[in-house]
Design an enzyme around this catalytic site. Structure first.
Site, PDB file in Angstrom:
ATOM      1  CE1 TYR A 125      33.286  34.500  32.436  1.00 31.21           C
ATOM      2  CE2 TYR A 125      35.630  34.269  31.982  1.00 31.21           C
ATOM      3  CZ  TYR A 125      34.590  34.408  32.888  1.00 31.21           C
ATOM      4  OH  TYR A 125      34.866  34.458  34.235  1.00 31.21           O
ATOM      5  CG  HIS A 178      31.506  30.048  36.437  1.00 32.89           C
ATOM      6  ND1 HIS A 178      31.404  30.424  35.122  1.00 32.89           N
ATOM      7  CD2 HIS A 178      31.896  31.165  37.083  1.00 32.89           C
ATOM      8  CE1 HIS A 178      31.721  31.701  34.980  1.00 32.89           C
ATOM      9  NE2 HIS A 178      32.006  32.182  36.165  1.00 32.89           N
ATOM     10  CB  SER A 212      36.080  42.437  39.287  1.00 29.27           C
ATOM     11  OG  SER A 212      35.270  41.896  38.274  1.00 29.27           O
ATOM     12  N   PRO A 213      39.775  42.906  39.852  1.00 27.55           N
ATOM     13  CG  PRO A 213      41.963  42.573  39.086  1.00 27.55           C
ATOM     14  CD  PRO A 213      40.537  42.164  38.829  1.00 27.55           C
ATOM     15  N   GLY A 232      37.913  46.808  40.231  1.00 30.81           N
ATOM     16  CA  GLY A 232      36.546  47.271  40.474  1.00 30.81           C
ATOM     17  C   GLY A 232      35.755  47.614  39.237  1.00 30.81           C
ATOM     18  NE  ARG A 233      31.733  43.758  38.279  1.00 27.81           N
ATOM     19  CZ  ARG A 233      31.859  42.508  37.813  1.00 27.81           C
ATOM     20  NH1 ARG A 233      32.228  42.324  36.564  1.00 27.81           N
ATOM     21  NH2 ARG A 233      31.593  41.462  38.578  1.00 27.81           N
TER      22      ARG A 233
END
Length: 325
Positions: free
Chosen positions: A56, A126, A205-206, A208-209
């Site tokens: 990241y 990952h 991504s809960p 949805g971005r």
């Protein structure tokens, strides 16, 4: 905030965690001060789980957490810190996955330095390295527990069968996968297997971005975000349809007196006591909306109304391109 277990024998953490990819520039420019403001809000609202990775921002995310702990060393005891490694490149510069002990340990050592800690609470592979069996990967991760460099191990984006094989060698505390109202594939066995084995299901991504929020990323900004600019769900005509369909969620949330982000988080929390959403954002206000979802108690009627608006399979376009997969 309610608490949930990070694995059968793990610590109790806030029901909602934070996905620290947003401490890098992945969704737009950010800086240390903005990242520290997010961490201040996490502490104020009872969010205790931080989920980062070595890739990241090529260490920027971990470094932001590390500098915060330097500023306030007492904060370390308030956070449960997770990081990940596996994604790398071969000698020719091609992307590959490496779950060997040598690679995982070297990357974890570098992560510990950036974080400024002697041990993380959770260390994930990952992605699965196809050269190794799940048993070998679990064994390599387990060696890092034995060496005192991580307290628990995790896997990311794996099948139920892979989880079972790995868990038989070393207890897996958590599996991380994309899971939301727009990405339901974990329900084809992974959510259930995690519950059976006492493994936390960490949902990245809960929202949805941004599609599952009151303010999706504006269409005109998407070309400036390389990942989204090539992601099928954010390319016309899919984007137009996805925005039209999620208008229904925004209307429902407004009718229920909350935000679409909060409703999306609450829906995930209702899928099982082992499900832990980890929204990521550069915005303190938006994180606050997500955390409001932890205070919503949805009835079966509420859940049915949400499902009626966004039934399984509503999203147009895959979540990744072939290259992103």
């Amino acid at each position: 905030m309610d608490r949930r277990k990070l694995g059968a024998n793990g610590p109790e953490i806030g029901a909602v965690g934070y996905g620290a990819m947003s401490f890098s520039n992945f969704y737009g420019p950010t800086n240390e001060a903005e990242s520290h403001a997010i961490l201040d809000l996490c502490r104020a609202r009872g969010l205790t789980h931080l989920d980062s990775a070595n890739v990241y921002g090529m260490g920027k995310s971990e470094a932001a957490i590390g500098s915060y702990l330097v500023r306030d060393p007492g904060a370390r005891s308030e956070f449960v810190i997770a990081t990940k490694a596996t994604i790398t490149r071969d000698a020719d510069g091609n992307r590959m996955f490496d779950n060997t002990l040598e690679h995982l340990e070297a990357e974890l050592d570098a992560s510990l330095t950036r974080l400024g800690v002697d041990c993380v609470d959770l260390f994930y592979a990952h992605r699965r390295d196809p050269r190794l069996t799940p048993e070998e990967t679990a064994g390599n991760l387990g060696r890092l527990v034995e060496k005192g460099k991580t307290r628990a191990i995790g896997l990311s984006e794996v099948s139920p069968a892979t989880l079972r094989r790995a868990h038989a060698v070393h207890p897996v505390a958590a599996v991380q996968s994309e899971y939301s109202l727009s990405t339901r594939f974990p329900e084809l066995g992974l959510v259930q297997t995690c519950a059976e084995l006492g493994v936390a299901m960490v949902a990245f991504s809960p929202v949805g971005r941004s599609l599952l929020t009151d303010h999706p990323i504006p269409r005109e900004r998407i070309p400036d975000l390389p990942f989204l600019a090539s992601t099928p769900r954010f390319i016309a005509p899919n984007l137009t349809e996805n925005l039209r369909l999620t208008d229904g969620l925004r209307a429902l949330a407004s009718e229920m007196g909350t935000s679409a982000a909060a409703l999306s988080i609450a829906w995930l929390l209702a899928q099982g006591d082992h499900v832990i959403p980890i929204p990521g954002t550069r915005s303190v206000a938006h994180l606050g909306e997500c955390l409001d979802g932890a205070d919503l108690n949805l009835s079966q009627d509420d859940l049915a109304r949400i499902e009626a608006v966004l039934p399984v399979g509503w999203a147009h376009g895959d979540r990744y391109t072939d290259a992103q997969w």
